[in-house]
Motif scaffolding. Structure first.
Motif, PDB file in Angstrom:
ATOM      1  N   ARG A  16      45.242  42.211  24.672  1.00 14.17           N
ATOM      2  CA  ARG A  16      44.418  41.698  25.755  1.00 14.17           C
ATOM      3  C   ARG A  16      42.959  41.746  25.335  1.00 14.17           C
ATOM      4  N   PRO A  17      42.229  40.657  25.547  1.00 10.46           N
ATOM      5  CA  PRO A  17      40.806  40.679  25.209  1.00 10.46           C
ATOM      6  C   PRO A  17      40.044  41.579  26.162  1.00 10.46           C
ATOM      7  N   ASP A  18      38.972  42.224  25.657  1.00 10.44           N
ATOM      8  CA  ASP A  18      38.193  43.061  26.548  1.00 10.44           C
ATOM      9  C   ASP A  18      37.259  42.198  27.380  1.00 10.44           C
ATOM     10  N   ARG A  19      36.629  42.820  28.355  1.00  4.02           N
ATOM     11  CA  ARG A  19      35.848  42.073  29.338  1.00  4.02           C
ATOM     12  C   ARG A  19      34.696  41.290  28.733  1.00  4.02           C
ATOM     13  N   GLN A  20      34.076  41.831  27.693  1.00  2.00           N
ATOM     14  CA  GLN A  20      32.925  41.140  27.136  1.00  2.00           C
ATOM     15  C   GLN A  20      33.301  39.801  26.513  1.00  2.00           C
ATOM     16  N   SER A  21      34.524  39.654  26.031  1.00  2.00           N
ATOM     17  CA  SER A  21      34.902  38.418  25.375  1.00  2.00           C
ATOM     18  C   SER A  21      35.495  37.399  26.345  1.00  2.00           C
ATOM     19  N   ARG A  22      35.699  37.781  27.613  1.00  2.00           N
ATOM     20  CA  ARG A  22      36.249  36.853  28.602  1.00  2.00           C
ATOM     21  C   ARG A  22      35.149  36.326  29.502  1.00  2.00           C
ATOM     22  N   SER A  23      35.319  35.093  29.953  1.00  2.38           N
ATOM     23  CA  SER A  23      34.311  34.502  30.823  1.00  2.38           C
ATOM     24  C   SER A  23      34.401  35.095  32.223  1.00  2.38           C
ATOM     25  N   SER A  24      33.354  34.915  32.980  1.00  2.00           N
ATOM     26  CA  SER A  24      33.336  35.406  34.358  1.00  2.00           C
ATOM     27  C   SER A  24      34.378  34.690  35.199  1.00  2.00           C
ATOM     28  N   LEU A  25      34.592  33.421  34.905  1.00  2.00           N
ATOM     29  CA  LEU A  25      35.591  32.650  35.641  1.00  2.00           C
ATOM     30  C   LEU A  25      36.998  33.181  35.394  1.00  2.00           C
ATOM     31  N   ALA A  26      37.291  33.544  34.159  1.00  2.00           N
ATOM     32  CA  ALA A  26      38.607  34.113  33.840  1.00  2.00           C
ATOM     33  C   ALA A  26      38.788  35.455  34.528  1.00  2.00           C
ATOM     34  N   GLU A  27      37.753  36.255  34.558  1.00  2.00           N
ATOM     35  CA  GLU A  27      37.813  37.552  35.240  1.00  2.00           C
ATOM     36  C   GLU A  27      38.028  37.367  36.737  1.00  2.00           C
ATOM     37  N   ALA A  28      37.312  36.429  37.348  1.00  2.00           N
ATOM     38  CA  ALA A  28      37.470  36.161  38.780  1.00  2.00           C
ATOM     39  C   ALA A  28      38.872  35.640  39.085  1.00  2.00           C
ATOM     40  N   HIS A  29      39.380  34.787  38.219  1.00  2.00           N
ATOM     41  CA  HIS A  29      40.723  34.244  38.416  1.00  2.00           C
ATOM     42  C   HIS A  29      41.764  35.364  38.377  1.00  2.00           C
ATOM     43  N   TRP A  52      41.317  38.518  39.236  1.00  2.00           N
ATOM     44  CA  TRP A  52      41.227  39.306  40.464  1.00  2.00           C
ATOM     45  C   TRP A  52      41.784  38.546  41.663  1.00  2.00           C
ATOM     46  N   VAL A  53      41.545  37.240  41.739  1.00  2.00           N
ATOM     47  CA  VAL A  53      42.104  36.436  42.832  1.00  2.00           C
ATOM     48  C   VAL A  53      43.624  36.454  42.759  1.00  2.00           C
ATOM     49  N   SER A  54      44.157  36.363  41.566  1.00  2.00           N
ATOM     50  CA  SER A  54      45.601  36.405  41.378  1.00  2.00           C
ATOM     51  C   SER A  54      46.179  37.743  41.825  1.00  2.00           C
ATOM     52  N   ARG A  55      45.520  38.821  41.455  1.00  2.00           N
ATOM     53  CA  ARG A  55      45.985  40.155  41.845  1.00  2.00           C
ATOM     54  C   ARG A  55      45.954  40.332  43.361  1.00  2.00           C
ATOM     55  N   LEU A  56      44.864  39.928  43.992  1.00  2.00           N
ATOM     56  CA  LEU A  56      44.725  40.104  45.435  1.00  2.00           C
ATOM     57  C   LEU A  56      45.697  39.206  46.202  1.00  2.00           C
ATOM     58  N   THR A  57      45.961  38.016  45.687  1.00  2.00           N
ATOM     59  CA  THR A  57      46.954  37.143  46.303  1.00  2.00           C
ATOM     60  C   THR A  57      48.333  37.780  46.229  1.00  2.00           C
ATOM     61  N   SER A  58      48.647  38.371  45.095  1.00  2.00           N
ATOM     62  CA  SER A  58      49.946  39.045  44.948  1.00  2.00           C
ATOM     63  C   SER A  58      50.085  40.188  45.948  1.00  2.00           C
ATOM     64  N   VAL A  59      49.055  40.984  46.093  1.00  2.00           N
ATOM     65  CA  VAL A  59      49.106  42.111  47.025  1.00  2.00           C
ATOM     66  C   VAL A  59      49.251  41.609  48.459  1.00  2.00           C
ATOM     67  N   SER A  60      48.519  40.569  48.827  1.00  2.00           N
ATOM     68  CA  SER A  60      48.616  40.065  50.203  1.00  2.00           C
ATOM     69  C   SER A  60      50.000  39.490  50.480  1.00  2.00           C
ATOM     70  N   LEU A  61      50.600  38.826  49.502  1.00  2.00           N
ATOM     71  CA  LEU A  61      51.959  38.323  49.684  1.00  2.00           C
ATOM     72  C   LEU A  61      52.966  39.463  49.761  1.00  2.00           C
ATOM     73  N   GLU A  62      52.756  40.500  48.972  1.00  2.00           N
ATOM     74  CA  GLU A  62      53.630  41.673  49.041  1.00  2.00           C
ATOM     75  C   GLU A  62      53.601  42.305  50.425  1.00  2.00           C
ATOM     76  N   MET A  63      52.447  42.243  51.085  1.00  2.00           N
ATOM     77  CA  MET A  63      52.329  42.830  52.414  1.00  2.00           C
ATOM     78  C   MET A  63      52.893  41.913  53.494  1.00  2.00           C
TER      79      MET A  63
END
Length: 94
Positions: free
Chosen positions: A3-16, A18-29
Motif C-alpha cells: 500500500r502506498p503511504d499517504r504522501q504518495s497518494r493524492s488528496s482525492l484518493a485519500e478522500a475517496h 474515507w468516503v468508501s469506509r464511511l459508506t460501508s459503516v453506514s450500510l452496516e448500521m
C-alpha cells in the motif's frame, strides 16, 4: 500488493477511501434494521425483528468504527516515529 503511504497518494484518493469506509459503516448500521423491518412486515412480528436488526447493525457499525480508529492511530504513531527518526538523523548529521 504494497500500500502506498499517504504522501504518495493524492488528496482525492485519500478522500475517496474515507468516503468508501464511511459508506460501508453506514450500510452496516442501516441494512440489518431494514431487513428486520421487511421481515416484521412479512411475518407479522413487528417491532421485534426491526429492533434486533437495529441493535445488531449498531453493534457491527461501532465495532468497524473502532477498528478504523485503531488503524488510524497506529498509522499516526508509525508516521510520528518515522519523523522522529528522521529528525534524530538530521541532528546527528549536523
Amino acid at each position: 500488493m504494497p500500500r502506498p503511504d499517504r504522501q504518495s497518494r493524492s488528496s482525492l484518493a485519500e478522500a475517496h477511501q474515507w468516503v468508501s469506509r464511511l459508506t460501508s459503516v453506514s450500510l452496516e448500521m442501516a441494512l440489518p434494521a431494514l431487513l428486520g423491518h421487511w421481515l416484521d412486515g412479512k411475518w407479522g412480528t413487528s417491532p421485534w425483528l426491526t429492533a434486533v436488526g437495529a441493535l445488531l447493525g449498531f453493534a457491527t457499525g461501532m465495532i468497524h468504527l473502532l477498528h478504523m480508529a485503531k488503524e488510524a492511530e497506529r498509522k499516526e504513531r508509525k508516521s510520528e516515529d518515522r519523523s522522529a527518526d528522521q529528525s534524530d538523523d538530521a541532528i546527528v548529521d549536523n
